[in-house]
Design an enzyme around this catalytic site. Sequence first.
Site, PDB file in Angstrom:
ATOM      1  N   SER A 177      13.747 -26.339  13.963  1.00 13.15           N
ATOM      2  CA  SER A 177      12.845 -25.198  14.160  1.00 13.15           C
ATOM      3  C   SER A 177      12.564 -24.895  15.630  1.00 13.15           C
ATOM      4  O   SER A 177      12.101 -23.805  15.958  1.00 13.15           O
ATOM      5  CB  SER A 177      11.519 -25.422  13.430  1.00 13.15           C
ATOM      6  OG  SER A 177      10.731 -26.382  14.095  1.00 13.15           O
ATOM      7  N   LYS A 214       5.498 -27.602  17.796  1.00 19.68           N
ATOM      8  CA  LYS A 214       5.635 -26.147  17.812  1.00 19.68           C
ATOM      9  C   LYS A 214       4.990 -25.598  19.089  1.00 19.68           C
ATOM     10  O   LYS A 214       4.359 -26.334  19.854  1.00 19.68           O
ATOM     11  CB  LYS A 214       4.927 -25.526  16.600  1.00 19.68           C
ATOM     12  CG  LYS A 214       5.520 -25.885  15.244  1.00 19.68           C
ATOM     13  CD  LYS A 214       6.869 -25.240  15.014  1.00 19.68           C
ATOM     14  CE  LYS A 214       7.365 -25.484  13.589  1.00 19.68           C
ATOM     15  NZ  LYS A 214       7.706 -26.886  13.334  1.00 19.68           N
TER      16      LYS A 214
END
Length: 253
Positions: A177, A214
Amino acid sequence: MAIEKKPAGARGSRGSRTVKTLPNGKPDPASLSDRQRRILEVIRDAVVLRGYPPSIREIGDAAGLQSTSSVAYQLKELEKKGFLRRDPNKPRAVDVRHLPETESRSSKAATQAKSKAPQAGAHDPELAGQTSFVPVVGKIAAGSPITAEQNIEEYYPLPAEIVGDGDLFMLQVVGESMRDAGILTGDWVVVRSQPVAEQGEFVAAMIDGEATVKEFHKDSSGIWLLPHNDTFAPIPAENAEIMGKVVSVMRKL
């Protein structure tokens, strides 16, 4: 023998033991087992050749010890006997205080290597103080999150000029990701523990007991953890716990 039982009637607690020292005040090398001598050699040679001590696993492999608890026991015994000094705040900071007079083949090679090496880098006292022993605390998900392992697996010595200071830890990335940000599966991220983050910073965060790395983002619609891969969706993060800020990414080539 290094350990002597006190004769009956001697002062002290029941079962207490005394470590024998030589007349000059140094620990008696005769008290060492062959395995303990080998452990001292491994620690000394690592410090001479690369500037920092070996890991628990490296010591175990060299001394023929299968479990880390066995290595920890031997290190405690060497500390009791006066051959080692350990920093309780830095588990891998080990100082060999006294060495047996006899040199092994490996220690002679290490001494020769040290004499040929340039006197800089890890051997420079100022730079030596800039090494941070960073704990590895498991794996972190970047993609479909997995539960982070919260036990310390290892300690890695890293240059403080790269990772900075503060309460640091390392996690291994699993998933794709963050691929477009250059953080790939298998990479190691160094994280500085802190409960808050600034806009655009990369963070390690806990969501419902699971960990992920993230980009931190906050706008009028709320707080988000943004992936850097179009195949992944942003994660609402109002209830996320910020574990820390990613300060460095490391990769094995």
